[in-house]
Design a protein around this motif. Structure first.
Motif, PDB file in Angstrom:
ATOM      1  N   ARG A 104      49.065 -26.192 -13.279  1.00  0.00           N
ATOM      2  CA  ARG A 104      50.186 -25.345 -13.657  1.00  0.00           C
ATOM      3  C   ARG A 104      50.927 -24.864 -12.416  1.00  0.00           C
ATOM      4  N   LEU A 151      42.748 -22.761 -24.337  1.00  0.00           N
ATOM      5  CA  LEU A 151      41.573 -21.888 -24.333  1.00  0.00           C
ATOM      6  C   LEU A 151      40.326 -22.635 -24.793  1.00  0.00           C
ATOM      7  N   GLN A 176      60.848 -12.959 -18.827  1.00  0.00           N
ATOM      8  CA  GLN A 176      60.385 -14.234 -19.378  1.00  0.00           C
ATOM      9  C   GLN A 176      58.902 -14.165 -19.712  1.00  0.00           C
ATOM     10  N   LYS A 201      60.757 -22.519 -17.674  1.00  0.00           N
ATOM     11  CA  LYS A 201      61.311 -21.185 -17.438  1.00  0.00           C
ATOM     12  C   LYS A 201      62.327 -21.222 -16.305  1.00  0.00           C
ATOM     13  N   TYR A 258      55.125 -24.876 -18.468  1.00  0.00           N
ATOM     14  CA  TYR A 258      55.617 -23.509 -18.678  1.00  0.00           C
ATOM     15  C   TYR A 258      56.637 -23.098 -17.619  1.00  0.00           C
ATOM     16  N   ALA A 259      56.205 -23.151 -16.348  1.00  0.00           N
ATOM     17  CA  ALA A 259      57.092 -22.632 -15.307  1.00  0.00           C
ATOM     18  C   ALA A 259      58.348 -23.495 -15.114  1.00  0.00           C
ATOM     19  N   ASN A 273      43.016 -18.227 -15.904  1.00  0.00           N
ATOM     20  CA  ASN A 273      43.829 -17.446 -16.838  1.00  0.00           C
ATOM     21  C   ASN A 273      44.914 -18.295 -17.493  1.00  0.00           C
ATOM     22  N   PRO A 274      44.517 -19.379 -18.192  1.00  0.00           N
ATOM     23  CA  PRO A 274      45.535 -20.167 -18.894  1.00  0.00           C
ATOM     24  C   PRO A 274      46.165 -19.329 -20.003  1.00  0.00           C
ATOM     25  N   PHE A 275      47.397 -19.683 -20.393  1.00  0.00           N
ATOM     26  CA  PHE A 275      48.040 -18.991 -21.507  1.00  0.00           C
ATOM     27  C   PHE A 275      47.479 -19.524 -22.809  1.00  0.00           C
ATOM     28  N   PRO A 276      47.495 -18.720 -23.853  1.00  0.00           N
ATOM     29  CA  PRO A 276      47.001 -19.211 -25.148  1.00  0.00           C
ATOM     30  C   PRO A 276      48.001 -20.177 -25.779  1.00  0.00           C
ATOM     31  N   LYS A 277      48.300 -21.248 -25.094  1.00  0.00           N
ATOM     32  CA  LYS A 277      49.232 -22.268 -25.572  1.00  0.00           C
ATOM     33  C   LYS A 277      48.576 -23.624 -25.378  1.00  0.00           C
ATOM     34  N   VAL A 282      58.021 -16.648 -12.375  1.00  0.00           N
ATOM     35  CA  VAL A 282      58.672 -16.411 -13.662  1.00  0.00           C
ATOM     36  C   VAL A 282      58.976 -14.921 -13.734  1.00  0.00           C
TER      37      VAL A 282
END
Lengths: 355, 308, 729
Positions: free
Chosen positions: B216, B202, A244, B155, B151-152, B139-143, A240
């Motif tokens: 992911r 999280l 982004q 994107k 996600y990817a 390290n997951p995203f706070p989503k 990414v």
């Protein structure tokens, strides 16, 4: 509160007799000094001497204890200062509130200001502040957030080391300097160009926005840098792009911190005094012909105070109205400052918990 | 405040990844050079990654020295060694994540399917799509869990979802659901999160978070998955799950895994490369051979626990 | 592996298409800069390039930009150029295009076609339609064609002369006339932004990397804009003010040489002057330092030549007199700075031999006597003489000569191979320090007594070595050049008072909060109060001072009230930074100290506070920078004369009375309770006096104020960087 009270009592009980005496004397004497000062008593200075004497004795005989007491008293000063500011502002503004009541800020009644006829309305000033602040934040928010992104996530090291101090330097330029330039250069320029009277709110808003910019940049940049590098790495490692990643990871994660920065910027813009004072026309009326005419010039809350302090004597309603403006400023700006601080702290706590 | 936090993260990394000192390496060097029978190690088929004379510096710190190694496809390659030997640094060179560390300088070549990824004009975005990475700390995203997995692909424009596709009637909810389910199944997480895909990631446990990060990574459909001590922060049960998962993944993907746990390397890997202090690669070969019959005395000392 | 697979991973360098896209970006940037230049009045729209009017050049340029942008999209979509666009340019682009076309169509319909308010109703579907088309098409089309259409429209309007520099628009709601001279540049800048963004996106072949390129371009432009405003502002003030500030400045060449020498020493000692061995920003800094050192050396030799031929140099209203003697005050300043520098390298000297001990004692005796005599002079504020011989100069010269002699012996001994330096010889740093102390003593003596000390060509003068009217004169008086001296002294007194009041309070509070207090309602309330105070507008502090402090201190605005008010403003600034500094002292230090059995207070005093000192000092410097430029509260609580003719006599104003009434001991200083001026206040006074004839004085004052404030900020930023680096090493 209760736990603390118990702790205080326990500490007091543990003290030996001379220490106990010293601490009590110090606290009583400084309280007395403060009360004397408040009441403008002739004994104030004597009590202060007394406190200094006892503190001196304490310093020689029980240094650790005295240090603790004195630093505690110093800490209490901050609370006291804010309390005193609020109390005195409200106290002095009471007469005008009693005289004009809600009409002081009621936008749909008479919004005329005429101190000779006993007409007091802060509506034109509040509206003037709202207009300049709106223009200012249109400049400061997007530019500030862009600057913060640039510093935290885009700029290479060597460029960051130039841009960051430069923004801090920008924060250091005194507002009266902006005012002088605004008065001698910008006002005539804008006036000539648009054939309007000097002091267009749009021009003032631009200048104020530029002054609020460093605040937005530094707070937003703090928030963006607090986003853990590992989180950004996780995004970039999936192919990414950095941009982004900024849009989808850094900015949403730091969103509350960034909004705190914008709130603080709004606060700065509302509270900004000197640049606006020297540029504005000080006509206490709403903009004409339309309310949103940013090429007209009126008065803002801060310029109102700065421009009229010389024409009033204590006790007058006009004098009191100045303090009413001060109360508004304090409630809004100090409130914004505190709120943004709380938001920021919550974000940092969340990020720490997420790790 | 920010500046200092930036500095510390970089410093931490250099500390954990970088070689500690280069003085003690000279003793074993001649020995390794002459007895490097393992250099003839070969395997059937083309290497998917071929590293030649790789050198890495952090400022003046020489973290990796003359590394040359070929990695076969669809297998698990373990990189082991004591902490500070440069194995994480090596891993991060394979998808150029080291570019993000300011003080890092890389020389040599890494060929991916015969194409040097350190050549000028390399498209890092494309490279990292094909070589995915799982990090030491989850390290997951706070989503939400769903958003993390999708996600990817979103994107990259492989999945259309959000306001624009909805306006245009192009939303691909079905396709997304399938993808999310497949990746979570592959990562052995589906049964645990099935009913709560929209919860914040999280809120998962450490082991679940790490498997989510693997899911992911799978969603991008890479050819190679790099794993940097993926189980070091987890408890034994979660570790066992991750290990099973890695063995399964090797049927479809090439996995390169860094670990400081020798038993783990012995259990799951097909090839093992041993890095020792000073940033040198001292042995590389079939896992059985490396663990049972190492050719280097230092590797034997390390494996038997005499030092390390 | 197929070719396509490889070429995706590695770009095959710049293709013609990419170069064309870069050309569009460059053209857009040029258009943007040109348009900005017309706003600043550097380029006139009414002027000509050759025979062609500038306005026409701009119009054709904009049209070309639009064509270029459109070509990029067409080539990518239908021209067979290999790009990697997404299926849609995204919502953001759609919103921008919607807004752009809504406003365009609205203005055309309501004003040009005269439909009035109805026109805006017509415009809504146009905007929505364009927006929908934009997001509905492939990225390379959606990102370029609507923008290209807009730019072409602008170009067409300009080319056909629908909008010329003479054109005006008078919207009724604004009661203002909007001329073509501002509409044309603004439209051009907007076109430049759109074309630049699209071109940047195309140069990375659209897709995610293309969008990143476009976004970074816009952000970098914003930062560039902000930085150029800063630079422009500083240069502008400097250019306007420097002539006023330097007018009739006269300095002695000796003094200048002394100052330059000190600057050179400091630069070489603290600055990095070796660009070859440093990198990135350090390298730039090293080059700058090196250039500075060379310039100083060159200027120094020119000055030496001036003295040699005994001729004054003058230029730019500044005169340098060929006087070799130096001023007492500059001498004092330089001496103090150099002593500070030497202290860093002054190792304790423990002589090994009896002779050495005697030398050491002798030096100590000499400096001790000198210090004693000086103390007497300071107390009596007059010359100390026995039998017509002034004691201090005699002593100082004697000590200085001995110290310099020792220094020379040391140098000679160290230079030659055959001589071994005697064991009783003190080290260089010690003799140099003693010599400096002697020099300082001499300067102080001259400054106190006013009698110059001259030995042949060299000497120390009490006055006349520097004459700087703008800084040394009052702002009003008969037949004098106006100066800012009263305002400057006012600022100095106010800042000193604020620091003396606020810094101990803030540091004490920080100690309590970090070391003693546990998390409780009290500390949280203090936190909130600190942040509240930090963000409270300065004018509110002024009101507070007016209502609370002024009635309690004589009933009229005064320096003392200003000191307290600015102190209250300084309090949160210093408190926050001090707390930050104390928090960053590692707990290991505290633990280590506690494990040695040291009590808590002793730990704080001897470990925590020293370790936090750099941070505290940085905070104080930055805070002082902020309050030194603060004006609004001073209007209310200082409120002095617009053009004062004398400076406040604070030093000589103190009186102490004893009495039987409370407070028994009465310390008073009428000067502190008087109105006064300050630098920012002076500037405000100039503006209220109606600028006019005073404008040049105003620019001078602005430059001095800006110099003072930014010097504090620069010092604060530099010291923070310095200490942070030290911490990370």
């Amino acid at each position: 509160m209760r736990r603390q009270a118990i702790a205080v009592i326990r500490t007091a009980a543990d003290l030996d007799r001379p220490s106990f005496f010293l601490v009590t004397a110090q606290i009583l004497l400084i309280t007395g000094t403060f009360a004397g000062f408040l009441l403008q008593s002739g004994w104030t200075v004597t009590l202060l001497y007394g406190f200094l004497l006892v503190a001196g004795i304490g310093w020689v005989t029980r240094q650790a204890l005295t240090a603790k007491v004195v630093t505690f008293l110093m800490t209490a000063t901050t609370l006291l200062t804010l309390g005193l500011i609020a109390a005195f502002l409200v106290l002095e503004s009471m007469p005008v509130f009693r005289h004009a009541g809600l009409g002081l800020v009621w936008p749909f009644g008479s919004t005329e200001w005429s101190s000779s006829q006993g007409q007091f309305s802060l509506v034109p000033m509040i509206w003037g502040t709202a207009l300049t602040t709106a223009v200012a934040i249109l400049v400061a928010a997007p530019f500030g957030v862009a600057g913060a992104l640039f510093i935290s996530d885009i700029a290479p090291d060597w460029l960051r080391e130039i841009v960051k101090p430069a923004v801090e330097l920008l924060a250091g330029i005194p507002s009266i300097v902006y005012g002088f330039i605004g008065f001698t250069v910008i006002n005539p320029y804008v006036g000539d160009l648009f054939s309007v009277n000097p002091g267009a709110l749009a021009a003032i808003g631009l200048v104020i926005g530029f002054m609020a910019l460093p605040t937005v940049v530094s707070v937003a940049e703090d928030a963006l840098s607090a986003v853990p590098e590992s989180m950004k790495d996780g995004s970039v490692a999936m192919g990414v792009t950095d941009w982004q990643t900024m849009k989808s990871v850094s900015v949403p994660t730091a969103f509350s911190g960034i909004s705190a920065g914008v709130l603080l910027g709004i606060g700065r813009a509302i509270g900004e005094t000197m640049a606006a004072t020297v540029m504005i026309s000080h006509s206490r009326r709403l903009p004409e012909p339309e309310l949103y005419n940013v090429f007209d010039s009126t008065e803002t809350l801060t310029t109102f105070i700065a421009a009229s302090y010389g024409h009033v004597t204590p006790g007058e309603l006009f004098w009191s109205a100045l303090f009413a403006a001060g109360v508004f400023l304090m409630v809004i700006v100090t409130g914004l400052g505190i709120v943004s601080q709380l938001i920021e702290r919550r974000m940092h706590r969340k990020l720490r918990e997420g790790q | 405040m920010t500046e200092s936090s930036m500095n510390t993260t970089t410093a931490d990394r250099t500390e954990s990844d970088g070689a500690t000192s280069s003085t003690e390496t000279t003793t074993g060097e001649s020995d390794e050079r002459t007895n490097a029978a393992w250099r003839e190690y070969s395997f059937a088929g083309d290497p998917v990654l071929s590293v030649a004379d790789l050198n890495v510096w952090y400022d003046d710190d020489h973290a990796l020295k003359d590394i040359s190694i070929d990695i076969p496809e669809k297998s698990v390659t373990a990189l082991i060694g004591p902490s500070g030997c440069g194995k994480s640094t090596f891993l991060r060179c394979l998808n150029r994540m080291n570019d993000r560390i300011k003080s890092c300088r890389v020389e040599g070549s890494v060929a991916f399917n015969g194409q040097d990824i350190y050549a000028d004009g390399t498209n890092l975005v494309e490279l990292r799509k094909r070589i995915g990475m799982v990090f030491q700390h989850p390290n997951p995203f706070p989503k939400s869990i769903r958003d993390n997995v999708a996600y990817a692909p979103r994107k990259h424009g492989d999945l259309d979802r959000g306001l624009v596709p909805r306006l245009l009637g192009r939303e691909e909810t079905e396709k997304e659901n399938e993808l999310v389910e497949r990746c979570l199944r592959d990562a052995a997480l589906w049964s645990e999160v099935e009913g709560r895909l929209d919860d914040n990631a999280l809120g998962l446990s450490g082991g679940q978070q790490q498997r989510l990060c693997i899911a992911r990574c799978l969603a991008v459909d890479p050819e190679i998955i790099l794993m940097d001590e993926p189980a070091s922060a987890l408890d034994p049960i979660a570790t066992a799950k991750i290990e099973d998962l890695i063995e399964d993944l090797a049927e479809e993907y090439t996995v390169v895994i860094v670990t400081h746990n020798m038993q783990q390397a012995a259990r799951i890997s097909d090839q093992t490369a041993v890095f020792l202090t000073g940033g040198e690669l001292v042995e590389y070969g079939d896992t059985d051979q490396v663990f049972e019959n190492p050719r280097s005395q230092r590797v034997e000392d390390y494996i038997t626990g005499k030092f390390g | 592996m197929s070719d396509a697979y490889h070429s995706q991973l590695v770009n095959d360098g710049g293709t013609t298409y990419e170069r064309f896209a870069m050309a569009v970006v460059a053209g857009a940037f040029a258009a943007f800069v040109l348009a900005a230049g017309t706003l600043f009045g550097w380029v006139s729209l009414g002027g000509h390039v050759g025979n062609v009017p500038v306005a026409n050049v701009v119009a054709v340029g904009v049209l070309a930009l639009g064509a270029g942008t459109g070509t990029l999209g067409v080539l990518s979509r239908w021209g067979g150029v290999r790009t990697t666009p997404d299926r849609s340019p995204g919502l953001g682009v759609g919103i921008v295009q919607t807004g752009l076309w809504l406003v365009t169509a609205g203005l055309i319909a309501s004003h040009t076609l005269g439909l009035g308010g109805v026109g805006w109703l017509v415009a809504v579907p146009v905007g929505v339609f364009v927006g929908y088309l934009t997001i509905g098409t492939r990225e390379d089309v959606g990102a370029t064609l609507p923008a290209a259409a807009f730019i072409c429209l602008v170009g067409a309007v300009l080319v056909t002369g629908l909008i010329t520099p003479a054109w005006t628009w008078e919207p009724e709601a604004f009661d203002a006339t909007i001329p073509g001279t501002i509409v044309i540049p603004l439209l051009t800048m907007l076109s430049g932004l759109l074309a630049g963004w699209a071109g940047a996106s195309a140069s990375e072949r659209f897709g995610t990397r293309g969008r990143q390129n476009g976004a970074f371009l816009l952000i970098a432009l914003v930062v560039l804009l902000v930085l150029s405003v800063l630079v422009f502002l500083l240069v502008f003030v400097f250019e306007r003010g420097i002539a006023v500030v330097l007018e009739n400045l006269t300095v002695g060449a000796g003094t200048v040489l002394l100052l330059l020498g000190t600057a050179l020493v400091l630069l070489v000692k603290f600055g990095n002057v070796r660009p070859a061995t440093s990198d990135s920003t350090d390298k730039i800094a090293a080059f700058v330092n090196l250039a500075g050192a060379i310039v100083i050396a060159l200027v120094g030799s020119v000055l030496a030549y001036t003295i040699g031929v005994n001729r004054a140099i003058s230029g730019y209203a500044v005169t340098i007199e060929p006087i070799t003697a130096i001023g007492a005050i500059p001498g004092l300043v330089v001496g103090i700075v150099l002593v500070g520098v030497l202290r860093q390298s002054d190792a304790t000297w423990v002589p090994a031999t009896e002779a050495g001990r005697r030398v050491s004692q002798g030096l100590r005796l000499g400096t001790g006597l000198l210090a004693g005599a000086l103390f007497l002079e300071v107390v009596t504020w007059s010359e100390l003489a026995v039998a017509g011989v002034a004691i201090v100069p005699t002593l100082a010269i004697a000590v200085g000569v001995i110290a310099v002699g020792l220094l020379l012996v040391n140098r000679v001994a160290s230079l030659s191979d055959t001589l071994t330096s005697p064991t009783w010889l003190p080290p260089l740093s010690r003799t140099a320090t003693v010599a400096l102390w002697a020099f300082l003593g001499l300067c102080l003596h001259v400054a106190i007594t006013g009698y110059p000390v001259v030995l042949g060509p060299v000497g120390i003068l009490a006055s006349g070595s520097v004459d700087w009217p703008f800084v040394m004169n009052p702002s009003q008086g008969l037949g004098i050049q106006k100066g800012v001296m009263p305002a400057m002294l006012g600022t100095i007194w106010i800042v000193l008072g604020a620091v003396a009041f606020a810094v101990p309070l803030a540091v004490g509070a920080a100690v309590y909060l970090t070391e003693y207090a546990e998390d409780s309602a009290f500390t949280r309330a203090v936190d909130v109060a600190t942040n509240g105070l930090w963000s409270t507008p300065s004018i509110v502090f002024g009101l507070f001072g007016l209502a609370f402090l002024v009635p309690r201190f004589g009933g009229n605005p005064s320096i003392f009230a200003a000191q307290l008010v600015l102190g209250f403003m300084l309090l949160p600034l210093v408190l926050i930074t001090s707390r930050e500094a104390m928090k960053s002292v590692p707990d290991e230090y505290r633990d280590a100290s506690a494990a040695l059995g040291v009590s808590k207070w002793d730990t704080i005093r001897s470990v925590v506070i020293p370790a936090a000192m750099p941070g505290v000092i940085t905070g104080v410097i930055l805070g002082v920078g902020r309050i030194a430029g603060e004006t609004a509260p001073l209007l209310l609580v200082l409120n002095g004369p617009n053009f004062p003719n004398s400076a406040p006599g604070v030093i000589s104003g103190f009186t102490v009375d004893f009495g039987l009434q409370p407070p028994f001991v009465h310390v008073s200083n009428p000067a502190l309770l008087e109105r006064a001026s300050a630098l920012p206040y002076q500037l405000y006074a100039i503006i209220t006096a109606g600028v006019g004839a005073e404008e040049s004085f105003g620019w001078g004052t602005t430059l001095v104020l800006l110099g003072v404030v930014l010097a504090f900020f620069a010092m604060g930023i530099a010291s923070r960087r310095y200490f942070r680096r030290k911490l990370h090493q």
